[in-house]
Write an enzyme that holds these catalytic residues in place. Structure first.
Site, PDB file in Angstrom:
ATOM      1  N   CYS A 115     -11.491 -71.472 -20.881  1.00 32.47           N
ATOM      2  CA  CYS A 115     -12.369 -70.423 -21.404  1.00 32.47           C
ATOM      3  C   CYS A 115     -13.816 -70.921 -21.416  1.00 32.47           C
ATOM      4  O   CYS A 115     -14.081 -72.116 -21.439  1.00 32.47           O
ATOM      5  CB  CYS A 115     -11.977 -69.959 -22.796  1.00 32.47           C
ATOM      6  N   ARG A 141     -14.088 -73.882 -15.381  1.00 34.30           N
ATOM      7  CA  ARG A 141     -13.237 -74.170 -16.542  1.00 34.30           C
ATOM      8  C   ARG A 141     -11.901 -73.436 -16.471  1.00 34.30           C
ATOM      9  O   ARG A 141     -10.974 -73.757 -17.216  1.00 34.30           O
ATOM     10  CB  ARG A 141     -13.973 -73.777 -17.831  1.00 34.30           C
ATOM     11  N   TRP A 180      -9.213 -67.471 -20.552  1.00 36.97           N
ATOM     12  CA  TRP A 180      -7.964 -67.969 -19.971  1.00 36.97           C
ATOM     13  C   TRP A 180      -6.859 -67.538 -20.926  1.00 36.97           C
ATOM     14  O   TRP A 180      -6.804 -67.983 -22.064  1.00 36.97           O
ATOM     15  CB  TRP A 180      -8.035 -69.490 -19.847  1.00 36.97           C
ATOM     16  N   ASN A 207     -13.148 -69.418 -28.055  1.00 38.28           N
ATOM     17  CA  ASN A 207     -12.294 -70.357 -27.319  1.00 38.28           C
ATOM     18  C   ASN A 207     -11.357 -71.018 -28.323  1.00 38.28           C
ATOM     19  O   ASN A 207     -11.787 -71.378 -29.416  1.00 38.28           O
ATOM     20  CB  ASN A 207     -13.122 -71.460 -26.648  1.00 38.28           C
ATOM     21  N   GLY A 208     -10.100 -71.212 -27.934  1.00 39.00           N
ATOM     22  CA  GLY A 208      -9.151 -71.891 -28.815  1.00 39.00           C
ATOM     23  C   GLY A 208      -7.957 -71.019 -29.130  1.00 39.00           C
ATOM     24  O   GLY A 208      -7.706 -70.009 -28.459  1.00 39.00           O
ATOM     25  N   GLU A 239      -0.647 -89.218  -8.350  1.00 40.84           N
ATOM     26  CA  GLU A 239      -1.903 -88.479  -8.253  1.00 40.84           C
ATOM     27  C   GLU A 239      -1.957 -87.638  -6.981  1.00 40.84           C
ATOM     28  O   GLU A 239      -2.438 -86.503  -6.989  1.00 40.84           O
ATOM     29  CB  GLU A 239      -3.084 -89.458  -8.310  1.00 40.84           C
ATOM     30  N   LYS A 283      -2.439 -83.572  -6.942  1.00 40.49           N
ATOM     31  CA  LYS A 283      -3.513 -82.879  -6.225  1.00 40.49           C
ATOM     32  C   LYS A 283      -2.953 -81.766  -5.351  1.00 40.49           C
ATOM     33  O   LYS A 283      -3.504 -80.667  -5.298  1.00 40.49           O
ATOM     34  CB  LYS A 283      -4.295 -83.868  -5.347  1.00 40.49           C
ATOM     35  N   GLU A 321      -1.590 -78.825  -7.477  1.00 41.48           N
ATOM     36  CA  GLU A 321      -2.657 -78.145  -8.193  1.00 41.48           C
ATOM     37  C   GLU A 321      -3.351 -77.100  -7.333  1.00 41.48           C
ATOM     38  O   GLU A 321      -3.611 -75.986  -7.797  1.00 41.48           O
ATOM     39  CB  GLU A 321      -3.724 -79.158  -8.653  1.00 41.48           C
ATOM     40  N   HIS A 323      17.738 -93.415  -5.975  1.00 37.19           N
ATOM     41  CA  HIS A 323      18.314 -92.983  -7.247  1.00 37.19           C
ATOM     42  C   HIS A 323      18.116 -91.478  -7.462  1.00 37.19           C
ATOM     43  O   HIS A 323      18.025 -91.021  -8.608  1.00 37.19           O
ATOM     44  CB  HIS A 323      17.693 -93.773  -8.401  1.00 37.19           C
ATOM     45  N   LYS A 370     -10.210 -76.483 -16.356  1.00 35.44           N
ATOM     46  CA  LYS A 370     -10.811 -77.802 -16.167  1.00 35.44           C
ATOM     47  C   LYS A 370     -10.639 -78.676 -17.401  1.00 35.44           C
ATOM     48  O   LYS A 370     -10.349 -79.863 -17.306  1.00 35.44           O
ATOM     49  CB  LYS A 370     -12.293 -77.644 -15.840  1.00 35.44           C
TER      50      LYS A 370
END
Length: 612
Positions: A2, A27, A76, A102-103, A485, A489, A492, A508, A607
């Site tokens: 947000c 964001r 968001w 926001n929150g 990582e 990426k 995402e 395994h 973000k």
């Protein structure tokens, strides 16, 4: 997560607010809106739209807003779908007060039920709307800021808010508890924002609000207080970021620009952190006394997402370089465990934004138990830096792409340097060995540049593999973190299911996934586990897996096994994650572009995750 922008001054508010929203797109959001006080009629006019900010912009072109005081928001969704009704700002029953938030308000259902009993009419499914109705309830014969404070004392959860009212059109009120909010100080104008890029074009003088602080802005004054009304005096901090750092500068996407900035950023970090005369590593803003660091018995690293993967590399580096037992936890797990930490524990908290809710909660818990906390962060004045004993800034500049790239390698660089710093003061390594390591580290910016010169060939491989429905990433030892990582990426920004695994774990379970329809990315750079990785590659070949290998230049053995090899310069195994990161980022980027994905603003992602 947000975005908030607020303005009060002599300019027309709409263009300031709209531009601020665009600067906050990174964001993450799924709807947006704006409210401006129209002074001639003394009314609040609101425009809202689900979707992208450009959809709001279209509405504003047809039905513009006029006035010098306003608030805007990019949402968001948490409570209620991303619809026009649920988009912010929200207004009270009479349309005299507007709020952006926001929150998350955890007790909103109880508050809402009580407010409905009292006759308030709700228009949305959001938790936010209870705030504006609470303000309305208290806003009788007291100033707006006092009504806001009364309302906030009833809230459970996290929030950053901006409030305007037609009854006091020359006021803009902001407050925060658990979510970031900053004040921009201008000449005959002032600003509220959730992050600095929203207002950097207009002012670089910033005040960072702390927990449970409230600010009242007019065009030429500001007053900060706690929720009880006690005045708090703060001086603005000058932000040295250039607004061009938050622009694409000819690149197709922010992510691609930020990938290409990494050699320069790493070189800058090394120049700042290594003293030219003594050759020693220095951290001037790191306030934990050296005597204290000499006595610590273990280290806990806490972080989320990409920062967690940087921390995992840090674990390997700290244990091998400093010989200190080092543990790592995802912040959201650390905060709920029965922690065996105390005064002899050092907690290293990593967060790009410095506002990550779980990491902040972990830091607070660690400090309660007597541990010292050093934060690794990119944002000057963020909550994490203010709540830690020591700070190490990464100096990566604003990162706009939601998928972290340059912030990740900056975190890696700082973690390596911190390991040498500890080794230096604890006598874990000789000065000769530290200098040898630092010499190797200094070569990496140039080596990164060599990798970036091969972008076209990496893009070609990416396009060739973009049709595969799932990917497996394998790495060993310090590059196990690189595998995690790389997989993150890809999923995402391309939405392709991808898993990162320690290559020794392949038999395994993950080996069951391998066939001619799956792609496997293997990190097989020169290292003490190289032969083990070659064995893994042989096993994948025999099951017809489609393989991409990241290998050290000159490795002919790999070329004989696999068609698609991305070579990187040879480097000490310890530092290889810094180089491996670039081809992994470029693979993900070009696959996502080929699939037509929104690289800079992937769906459902934010973000900065400022709520649990």
């Amino acid at each position: 997560m947000c975005g908030i922008i607020g303005y009060i001054g002599e300019r027309e508010a709409q263009p300031v607010l709209l531009n601020g929203l665009k600067r906050l797109e990174y964001r993450g959001y799924d709807s947006s809106g704006m409210a401006v006080i129209f002074p001639k009629k003394n009314t609040i006019s609101i425009r809202k739209a689900p979707g992208k900010i450009r959809d709001l912009e279209k509405i504003l072109k047809v039905r513009p807003l006029s006035g010098n005081t306003g608030i805007a928001h990019s949402r968001w969704a948490t409570h209620g779908a991303p619809t026009q009704a649920n988009a912010h700002p929200h207004e009270d029953c009479k349309g005299e007060i507007a709020v952006v938030h926001n929150g998350i308000i955890e007790n909103h259902e109880t508050l809402k039920a009580q407010l409905i009993k009292e006759g308030h009419k709700f228009r949305s499914q959001t938790d936010t709307e209870v705030i504006v109705h609470l303000i309305e309830k208290f806003y009788k014969k007291i100033p707006l800021e006092d009504a806001v404070a009364c309302a906030l004392k009833l809230l459970v959860g996290s929030f950053a808010i901006g409030v305007i009212s037609v009854k006091e059109p020359n006021k803009l009120v902001g407050a925060r508890s658990g979510s970031p909010l900053i004040v921009g100080v201008g000449k005959n104008e002032n600003f509220l924002a959730s992050d600095a890029p929203a207002i950097l074009e207009l002012t670089k003088d910033i005040i960072f609000l702390d927990e449970d602080e409230l600010v009242v802005l007019s065009k030429d004054s500001l007053k900060i207080s706690d929720f009880e009304g006690k005045t708090i005096f703060k001086k603005p901090v000058r932000i040295n970021w250039d607004i061009t750092q938050a622009q694409k500068n000819g690149f197709k996407h922010f992510m691609l620009k930020e990938i290409n900035e990494q050699p320069r950023i790493l070189e800058n970090i090394l120049n700042i952190r290594i003293d030219k005369k003594s050759g020693q590593v220095i951290f001037k803003e790191q306030n934990v006394p050296e005597e204290k660091l000499k006595t610590i018995k273990d280290i806990f690293i806490i972080a989320c997402g990409t920062a967690y993967h940087a921390g995992l590399v840090g674990k390997y580096a700290l244990e091998s370089i400093c010989v200190i037992p080092t543990h790592i936890d995802v912040s959201s797990e650390f905060r709920y465990r029965d922690l065996l930490i105390g005064p002899e524990t050092l907690v290293v908290a990593i967060s790009q934004s410095g506002e990550t809710a779980d990491t902040l909660a972990g830091v607070r818990e660690a400090r309660k138990r007597g541990a010292s906390v050093i934060s690794i962060c990119n944002v000057l004045g963020s909550t994490l830096t203010r709540e830690s004993d020591g700070i190490i800034y990464t100096y990566a500049g604003p990162e706009i792409g939601v998928a972290s790239t340059k912030a990740y390698t900056a975190q890696l660089a700082v973690l390596y340097l911190f390991a040498f710093y500890l080794a230096q003061i604890r006598g874990a390594l000789s000065g000769f060995k530290i200098n040898k390591y630092l010499g190797a580290l200094r070569k990496i910016p140039k080596q990164m540049g060599l990798i970036l010169k091969e972008q076209n060939s990496i893009a070609k491989v990416s396009r060739k593999y973009s049709h595969f429905g799932s990917f497996l990433y394998l790495g060993r030892n310090i590059n196990y973190a690189s595998a995690l990582e790389g997989a993150l990426k890809l999923k995402e920004i391309s939405y392709i299911p991808a898993e990162g695994y320690a290559a020794g774990e392949m038999k395994h379970g993950p080996i069951a996934l391998i066939d001619e329809y799956r792609a496997v990315v293997c990190i097989a750079v020169s290292s003490k586990v190289y032969e083990k990785m070659v064995s893994n590659i042989q096993e994948i070949r025999s099951r017809k897996g489609k393989i991409i290998v990241i290998a050290s230049e000159g490795d002919k053995e790999i070329k004989a096994l696999v068609r698609e090899v991305i070579y990187i310069p040879r480097q000490d195994e310890t530092f290889s994650p810094l180089l491996v990161a670039l081809p992994l980022q470029l693979l993900a980027y070009h696959i996502a572009v080929k699939r037509g994905c929104d690289v800079d603003q992937p769906r459902n992602l934010a973000k900065s995750v400022t709520v649990e």
